[in-house]
Design an enzyme around this catalytic site. Structure first.
Site, PDB file in Angstrom:
ATOM      1  CG  ASP A  22      -2.066   0.973   1.092  1.00  0.00           C
ATOM      2  OD1 ASP A  22      -2.425   1.334  -0.050  1.00  0.00           O
ATOM      3  OD2 ASP A  22      -2.601   1.395   2.127  1.00  0.00           O
ATOM      4  N   GLY A  23       0.314   2.325  -0.563  1.00  0.00           N
ATOM      5  CA  GLY A  23       0.988   3.624  -0.531  1.00  0.00           C
ATOM      6  C   GLY A  23       1.556   4.071  -1.872  1.00  0.00           C
ATOM      7  N   GLY A  46      -0.069   5.267  -4.617  1.00  0.00           N
ATOM      8  CA  GLY A  46      -0.664   6.515  -5.094  1.00  0.00           C
ATOM      9  C   GLY A  46      -0.104   7.718  -4.342  1.00  0.00           C
ATOM     10  CD1 TRP A 104       7.265   6.671  -2.970  1.00  0.00           C
ATOM     11  CD2 TRP A 104       6.751   6.893  -5.146  1.00  0.00           C
ATOM     12  NE1 TRP A 104       8.440   6.713  -3.683  1.00  0.00           N
ATOM     13  CE2 TRP A 104       8.155   6.850  -5.016  1.00  0.00           C
ATOM     14  CE3 TRP A 104       6.206   7.016  -6.425  1.00  0.00           C
ATOM     15  CZ2 TRP A 104       9.018   6.935  -6.112  1.00  0.00           C
ATOM     16  CZ3 TRP A 104       7.054   7.104  -7.516  1.00  0.00           C
ATOM     17  CH2 TRP A 104       8.442   7.064  -7.357  1.00  0.00           C
ATOM     18  CD  GLU A 142     -13.399  -4.985  -1.183  1.00  0.00           C
ATOM     19  OE1 GLU A 142     -12.230  -5.335  -1.455  1.00  0.00           O
ATOM     20  OE2 GLU A 142     -14.265  -5.788  -0.776  1.00  0.00           O
ATOM     21  CG  ASN A 143      -7.935  -1.795  -4.755  1.00  0.00           C
ATOM     22  OD1 ASN A 143      -7.009  -2.597  -4.628  1.00  0.00           O
ATOM     23  ND2 ASN A 143      -8.215  -0.885  -3.829  1.00  0.00           N
ATOM     24  NE  ARG A 161      -8.096   2.625  -5.055  1.00  0.00           N
ATOM     25  CZ  ARG A 161      -6.851   2.462  -4.649  1.00  0.00           C
ATOM     26  NH1 ARG A 161      -5.852   2.757  -5.452  1.00  0.00           N
ATOM     27  NH2 ARG A 161      -6.596   2.012  -3.448  1.00  0.00           N
TER      28      ARG A 161
HETATM   29  C1  IPE Z   1      -2.156   0.066  -3.177  1.00  0.00           C
HETATM   30  O1  IPE Z   1      -1.732   1.377  -3.419  1.00  0.00           O
HETATM   31  C2  IPE Z   1      -2.226  -0.713  -4.455  1.00  0.00           C
HETATM   32  C3  IPE Z   1      -3.546  -0.746  -5.068  1.00  0.00           C
HETATM   33  C4  IPE Z   1      -4.651  -0.469  -4.491  1.00  0.00           C
HETATM   34  C5  IPE Z   1      -3.588  -1.162  -6.444  1.00  0.00           C
HETATM   35  P1  IPE Z   1      -2.760   2.570  -3.354  1.00  0.00           P
HETATM   36  O2  IPE Z   1      -3.186   2.929  -4.744  1.00  0.00           O
HETATM   37  O3  IPE Z   1      -3.882   2.218  -2.446  1.00  0.00           O
HETATM   38  O4  IPE Z   1      -1.918   3.739  -2.780  1.00  0.00           O
HETATM   39  P2  IPE Z   1      -2.423   4.819  -1.688  1.00  0.00           P
HETATM   40  O5  IPE Z   1      -2.771   4.035  -0.456  1.00  0.00           O
HETATM   41  O6  IPE Z   1      -3.608   5.526  -2.278  1.00  0.00           O
HETATM   42  O7  IPE Z   1      -1.253   5.696  -1.494  1.00  0.00           O
HETATM   43  C1  IPE Z   2      -5.283  -2.655   0.062  1.00  0.00           C
HETATM   44  O1  IPE Z   2      -5.012  -1.312  -0.093  1.00  0.00           O
HETATM   45  C2  IPE Z   2      -5.263  -3.336  -1.276  1.00  0.00           C
HETATM   46  C3  IPE Z   2      -3.956  -3.424  -1.926  1.00  0.00           C
HETATM   47  C4  IPE Z   2      -2.813  -3.038  -1.426  1.00  0.00           C
HETATM   48  C5  IPE Z   2      -3.961  -4.003  -3.227  1.00  0.00           C
HETATM   49  P1  IPE Z   2      -6.189  -0.223  -0.186  1.00  0.00           P
HETATM   50  O2  IPE Z   2      -5.544   1.083  -0.380  1.00  0.00           O
HETATM   51  O3  IPE Z   2      -7.187  -0.651  -1.201  1.00  0.00           O
HETATM   52  O4  IPE Z   2      -6.875  -0.363   1.254  1.00  0.00           O
HETATM   53  P2  IPE Z   2      -7.739   0.694   2.068  1.00  0.00           P
HETATM   54  O5  IPE Z   2      -8.781   1.250   1.124  1.00  0.00           O
HETATM   55  O6  IPE Z   2      -6.800   1.758   2.553  1.00  0.00           O
HETATM   56  O7  IPE Z   2      -8.313  -0.090   3.204  1.00  0.00           O
HETATM   57 MG    MG Z   3      -4.124   2.483  -0.395  1.00  0.00          MG
END
Ligand code: IPE
Ligand code: IPE
Ligand code: MG
Length: 217
Positions: free
Chosen positions: A11-12, A14, A16, A58-59, A62
């Site tokens: 995670d993180g 986006g 970054w 859930e992603n 997006r």
């Molecule tokens: C996690 O990175 C990877 C995916 C969900 C594909 P994020 O896209 O959630 O990155 P942040 O948490 O918004 O920084």
């Molecule tokens: C969890 O990250 C999923 C992945 C890393 C692929 P999210 O960014 O989707 O999780 P939430 O929304 O912060 O719980």
């Molecule tokens: Mg995230």
């Protein structure tokens, strides 16, 4: 003690990119490079199996642009991977379109006879849905047993999940391997995923080696 099976919530990505004034999609490219660094270090350390969380069900909520950038990164990696890991995917892959599902099948076929670390990539995966699927497999075969149930989970055939690592500062599982997480050790890092490297792997493996696991006994 080295964990046999490490789960990683990457995670993180986006945040970054946003911190650098870049589009969030750049974060996924940098996230892939981090994944490669981390997998290499885990393999060198002697870890047998790794499950990475790449995209949750859930992603799918997006923006389309973000989803297609993630798909491009995944397809690109699948089509170019030439290492010694055994790669497989878990999750609802078929509904992601032919380009993605074909690349998933090809990388799994191409690496099936490798003898390196096992890599399980969760894509369009949800932990609750995975449990429901395993329950329905039990119902279909008329037998509720741990063997049938666990054989239908995303972790089927893998060693027990010993350690879950989450980057990006959030302290939650977001649906990651909910059944398998029962006795896993948890490690949360403030670092954003694209900043992860071999030193972070050393840190979480050292931390794990100091944990006293009791499994209720
Ligand atoms: C996690 O990175 C990877 C995916 C969900 C594909 P994020 O896209 O959630 O990155 P942040 O948490 O918004 O920084
Ligand atoms: C969890 O990250 C999923 C992945 C890393 C692929 P999210 O960014 O989707 O999780 P939430 O929304 O912060 O719980
Ligand atoms: Mg995230």
């Amino acid at each position: 003690m080295i964990p046999r099976h490490v789960g990683i919530i990457m995670d993180g990505n986006g945040r970054w990119a946003q911190k650098r004034g870049l589009p969030r999609t750049e974060g996924y490219k940098a996230g892939l490079a981090a994944m490669e660094r981390v997998l290499k270090a885990l393999s060198l350390a002697g870890v047998e199996a790794v499950t990475v969380y790449a995209f949750s069900t859930e992603n799918a909520a997006r923006p389309a642009e973000e989803i297609s950038a993630i798909a491009d990164v995944v397809v690109g990696w699948n089509n170019s991977y030439g290492g010694n890991m055994r790669v497989r995917y878990s999750g609802d892959i078929d509904s992601l379109g032919k380009r993605l599902s074909d690349s998933v099948c090809r990388v799994a076929e191409r690496t099936a006879r490798n003898n390196g670390m096992q890599l399980n990539i969760l894509l369009n995966y949800g932990g609750r849905a995975d449990i429901l699927k395993a329950a329905s497999v039990c119902a279909e075969c008329g037998k509720i047993s741990e063997e049938v149930f666990c054989g239908a989970l995303a972790s089927a055939g893998m060693p027990p999940l010993d350690l879950i690592v989450r980057s990006g500062g959030e302290k939650r599982l977001s649906g990651f391997m909910l059944y398998e997480a029962a006795y896993a050790e948890l490690y949360f890092s403030e670092k954003l995923w694209p900043d992860f490297d071999a030193d972070d792997v050393k840190d979480f493996l050292d931390d794990f080696s100091r944990r006293i696991r009791k499994f209720g006994a």
